[in-house]
Design an enzyme around this catalytic site. Structure first.
Site, PDB file in Angstrom:
ATOM      1  N   GLY A  90       0.834  -1.199   0.000  1.00 23.51           N
ATOM      2  CA  GLY A  90       0.000   0.000   0.000  1.00 23.51           C
ATOM      3  C   GLY A  90       0.860   1.237   0.000  1.00 23.51           C
ATOM      4  O   GLY A  90       2.089   1.180   0.116  1.00 23.51           O
TER       5      GLY A  90
ATOM      6  N   GLY B 250       0.469   9.289   1.831  1.00 24.01           N
ATOM      7  CA  GLY B 250       1.227  10.524   1.664  1.00 24.01           C
ATOM      8  C   GLY B 250       2.585  10.478   2.312  1.00 24.01           C
ATOM      9  O   GLY B 250       3.430  11.333   2.060  1.00 24.01           O
ATOM     10  N   PHE B 251       2.836   9.494   3.171  1.00 27.74           N
ATOM     11  CA  PHE B 251       4.098   9.431   3.902  1.00 27.74           C
ATOM     12  C   PHE B 251       5.075   8.421   3.312  1.00 27.74           C
ATOM     13  O   PHE B 251       6.239   8.412   3.656  1.00 27.74           O
ATOM     14  CB  PHE B 251       3.851   9.086   5.371  1.00 27.74           C
ATOM     15  CG  PHE B 251       2.903  10.028   6.040  1.00 27.74           C
ATOM     16  CD1 PHE B 251       3.257  11.344   6.245  1.00 27.74           C
ATOM     17  CD2 PHE B 251       1.652   9.611   6.437  1.00 27.74           C
ATOM     18  CE1 PHE B 251       2.379  12.230   6.850  1.00 27.74           C
ATOM     19  CE2 PHE B 251       0.772  10.489   7.040  1.00 27.74           C
ATOM     20  CZ  PHE B 251       1.138  11.802   7.243  1.00 27.74           C
ATOM     21  N   GLY B 252       4.589   7.525   2.447  1.00 29.74           N
ATOM     22  CA  GLY B 252       5.498   6.552   1.871  1.00 29.74           C
ATOM     23  C   GLY B 252       4.788   5.339   1.327  1.00 29.74           C
ATOM     24  O   GLY B 252       3.559   5.199   1.433  1.00 29.74           O
TER      25      GLY B 252
ATOM     26  N   VAL C 213       4.639   1.054   1.238  1.00 31.60           N
ATOM     27  CA  VAL C 213       4.913  -0.065   2.142  1.00 31.60           C
ATOM     28  C   VAL C 213       5.061  -1.343   1.320  1.00 31.60           C
ATOM     29  O   VAL C 213       4.196  -1.670   0.500  1.00 31.60           O
ATOM     30  CB  VAL C 213       3.787  -0.233   3.178  1.00 31.60           C
ATOM     31  CG1 VAL C 213       4.134  -1.356   4.158  1.00 31.60           C
ATOM     32  CG2 VAL C 213       3.564   1.074   3.935  1.00 31.60           C
TER      33      VAL C 213
ATOM     34  N   LYS D 264       8.413   0.282   5.195  1.00 36.63           N
ATOM     35  CA  LYS D 264       7.835   1.544   4.755  1.00 36.63           C
ATOM     36  C   LYS D 264       8.946   2.471   4.268  1.00 36.63           C
ATOM     37  O   LYS D 264       9.788   2.915   5.044  1.00 36.63           O
ATOM     38  CB  LYS D 264       7.075   2.196   5.912  1.00 36.63           C
ATOM     39  CG  LYS D 264       6.410   3.514   5.566  1.00 36.63           C
ATOM     40  CD  LYS D 264       5.642   4.028   6.780  1.00 36.63           C
ATOM     41  CE  LYS D 264       4.933   5.333   6.477  1.00 36.63           C
ATOM     42  NZ  LYS D 264       4.173   5.829   7.638  1.00 36.63           N
TER      43      LYS D 264
ATOM     44  N   ASP E 259      -3.750  11.267  13.466  1.00 40.09           N
ATOM     45  CA  ASP E 259      -4.313  10.710  12.233  1.00 40.09           C
ATOM     46  C   ASP E 259      -5.009   9.373  12.492  1.00 40.09           C
ATOM     47  O   ASP E 259      -4.733   8.381  11.809  1.00 40.09           O
ATOM     48  CB  ASP E 259      -3.204  10.546  11.183  1.00 40.09           C
ATOM     49  CG  ASP E 259      -3.762  10.498   9.764  1.00 40.09           C
ATOM     50  OD1 ASP E 259      -4.918  10.917   9.559  1.00 40.09           O
ATOM     51  OD2 ASP E 259      -3.038  10.036   8.862  1.00 40.09           O
TER      52      ASP E 259
END
Length: 586
Positions: free
Chosen positions: A168, A171-173, A175, A189, A285
């Site tokens: 998956g 916005g952060f990276g 995986v 990740k 979040d």
């Protein structure tokens, strides 16, 4: 109690505190284990969040069979006696039969003799060489793996087969699935961002928070990689993926009871972050995509890319940029205003609504009265028509009580004022049925018929109702719901969504450009390396303690010596001992 206070020299102003502590102590030493309260309940009582433990009288001990009590139970009573300087023993004598006192005295004497013998044994340190049994080797290896490890980019490329299986992205990276040589499955990740500084902020946010926590309902960080060509975090692999794929499809694989268990586990994880860590951790979040499920569908809170550490004495934090996901985050998170950890409680409430309905909170394809699910739940709750909502959500009648409880808690969690939202530990108690749930205030009283026609994405409460005092911690405007200016709020949501989509597109490529690590990152990595438990040799400890020269103290479990390492760090070295090697290993 007045006579006891005089004897113990307790001032009248401390009467309430003394009575509360006395009640707690009497409950803690109950004969039957099931009569003793959980430590979480003890904490709530001691800090006056709860006043529910009835007074236990010493007379009830007259009918207790003291012969059957646990040996450690007597030692606990002895400890209390020492702390109270003998006053407890006086009270005990005045309330039990003579033969019981004789038995108690004999056990105390035997325990004291055993303690003295153990202390004498402590003064010698066994120097006999011996091999470690296999299970001890395995235990030490497991302990070594418990701390976050530093991996090389080559190790992660081999484990992921050159980042072949994408699990998956966000916005952060991105995986990727990986398998180490010892058959351990992991999720790698790979971090990305709009700049190197942004990547470093994400890295520090995740490693400094989840890297220092250990809780069953938080995803475990195996380690990290921070090299010129790769910045990545290595997490435990969660076989059943994220919660959202079980909520928003027609195939209802999870029953309502299992969903309730997932809700409770998630709340426990958030409560640990807020109230049990050395430094409070705010997640920012909470949403279904960030609740991962293991092979037994046990929930674990994940994705700490936005998380922030804050000192407990600092009740408010001013944010410099937008955080959270539209629809779950309090709109105030996009404003440079002070906020509190209650913003996570709000997000949890939004998550709870989606679990109840097994649908997104906003669905414009439904009739207008149902398109904003939280508002519809409030309407049904206010009219006492939860049966209709249960039918629409496909919830069986046997789960009615659980549904009503979850709905009320969700309504409390999304209250306008942060101080009106309950602490997450209180949410856990209410979910488990240990606390009564007050009648919730309306989160939406300002919404008139005209306002509701605007199809506001997130309507909120501007009322000034009363809430349970035990929930109040602090006041803040930042994580309050802003005045319902729909146009302004809609623009904020649009900008945040565009930013998220751009970040997702950028996350599909892995930056391989070489670069030097900034000094701040080098220092951070060194600090993280020192934060994990290290394995020392006997020679290192002998040098540090000057051959165990300065004895600080001893007990039945070992002797403690003062030591100083070469970097001037002072330590206390506890040398374990016992009646056998097996006892020492335990």
């Amino acid at each position: 109690m007045r006579k006891l206070m005089i004897v113990c020299e307790i001032e009248e102003k401390d009467r309430g505190m003394a009575e509360r502590m006395a009640k707690v102590a009497l409950w803690c030493v109950q004969y039957k284990p099931e009569s003793r309260p959980l430590m979480s309940i003890v904490i709530l009582v001691v800090i006056a969040w709860k006043e529910r433990l009835p007074l236990c009288t010493m007379k009830s001990w007259n009918n207790t069979n003291l012969w059957s009590l646990n040996f450690l139970y007597y030692l606990q009573i002895l400890a209390i006696e020492v702390v109270l300087q003998g006053h407890f023993f006086y009270t005990f004598l005045s309330n039990v039969r003579y033969w019981q006192v004789f038995v108690y005295a004999m056990i105390v004497i035997v325990a004291e003799v055993h303690r003295i013998i153990a202390q004498l044994r402590n003064r010698t340190i066994s120097l006999e060489p011996q091999f470690l049994p296999l299970f001890m080797v395995k235990f030490l290896d497991d302990m070594d793996r418990e701390k976050p490890n530093k991996f090389t980019s080559q190790q992660l490329r081999i484990a992921t087969n050159n980042f072949n299986t994408l699990l998956g992205s966000s916005g952060f990276g991105s995986v990727y699935k990986g398998i180490f040589s010892n058959e351990t499955m992991v999720a790698v990740k790979v971090l990305n961002g709009t700049s190197d500084k942004r990547i470093e902020e994400q890295f520090i946010a995740e490693v400094s928070t989840i890297g220092r926590t250990h809780h069953f309902n938080l995803v475990r960080l195996h380690g990290f990689c921070f090299e010129k060509c790769l910045r990545a975090l290595v997490y435990e692999y969660m076989g059943n993926g994220s919660l959202d794929k079980y909520l928003f499809n027609d195939n209802k694989l999870l029953g309502f009871e299992k969903l309730h268990e997932i809700v409770v586990g998630t709340a426990k994880g958030i409560a640990y972050l807020h109230e049990e860590c050395r430094q409070r951790i705010i997640h920012y979040d909470i949403k279904p995509e960030n609740i991962l499920l293991d092979m037994k569908f046990s929930p674990k809170v994940a994705d700490f890319g936005l998380a922030k550490l804050c000192n407990r004495d600092k009740t408010h934090i001013t944010m410099t940029g937008g955080r959270g996901t539209p629809g779950y985050a309090v709109p105030g998170l996009w404003m440079p205003l002070p906020i509190t950890h209650k913003c996570d409680v709000y997000s949890f409430g939004m998550l709870l609504f989606e679990i109840i309905g097994r649908r997104r909170n906003l669905d414009v394809n439904l009739p207008e009265s149902q398109e904003w699910f939280p508002k519809w739940v409030w309407s049904k709750n206010e009219k006492r028509e939860m049966g209709g909502l249960m039918i629409a959500c496909g919830i069986e009648e046997k789960d009615r009580g659980m549904t009503e409880r979850m709905a009320k808690i969700a309504l409390w969690c999304i209250q306008y004022k942060p101080e009106s939202r309950p602490l997450t530990s209180i949410v856990v108690k209410m979910l488990e049925g240990l606390d009564e749930i007050p009648t919730p205030l309306s989160p939406f009283p300002f919404l008139s018929v005209e306002a509701s026609n605007l199809r506001s994405i997130c309507p909120h409460d501007l009322g000034n109702g009363l809430q349970p005092e035990s929930w109040t911690v602090e006041t803040s405007w930042g994580d309050s719901i802003l005045h319902p200016n729909v146009f302004v709020y809609a623009m904020i949501v649009i900008v945040a969504e565009v930013h998220r989509i751009i970040a997702q597109l950028r996350s599909r490529t892995i930056s391989l450009e070489p670069q030097f690590l900034p000094l701040s990152m080098v220092k951070f990595l060194d600090d993280m390396d020192r934060a994990k438990p290290n394995k020392f040799t006997s020679q290192q400890l002998r040098i540090a303690t000057n051959n165990f020269n300065t004895l600080l103290g001893s007990s039945g479990f070992g002797s403690v010596y003062k030591g100083i390492f070469s970097n001037e760090t002072m330590v206390a070295v506890k040398v374990l001992n016992g009646t056998s090697d097996k006892k020492i290993e335990e």
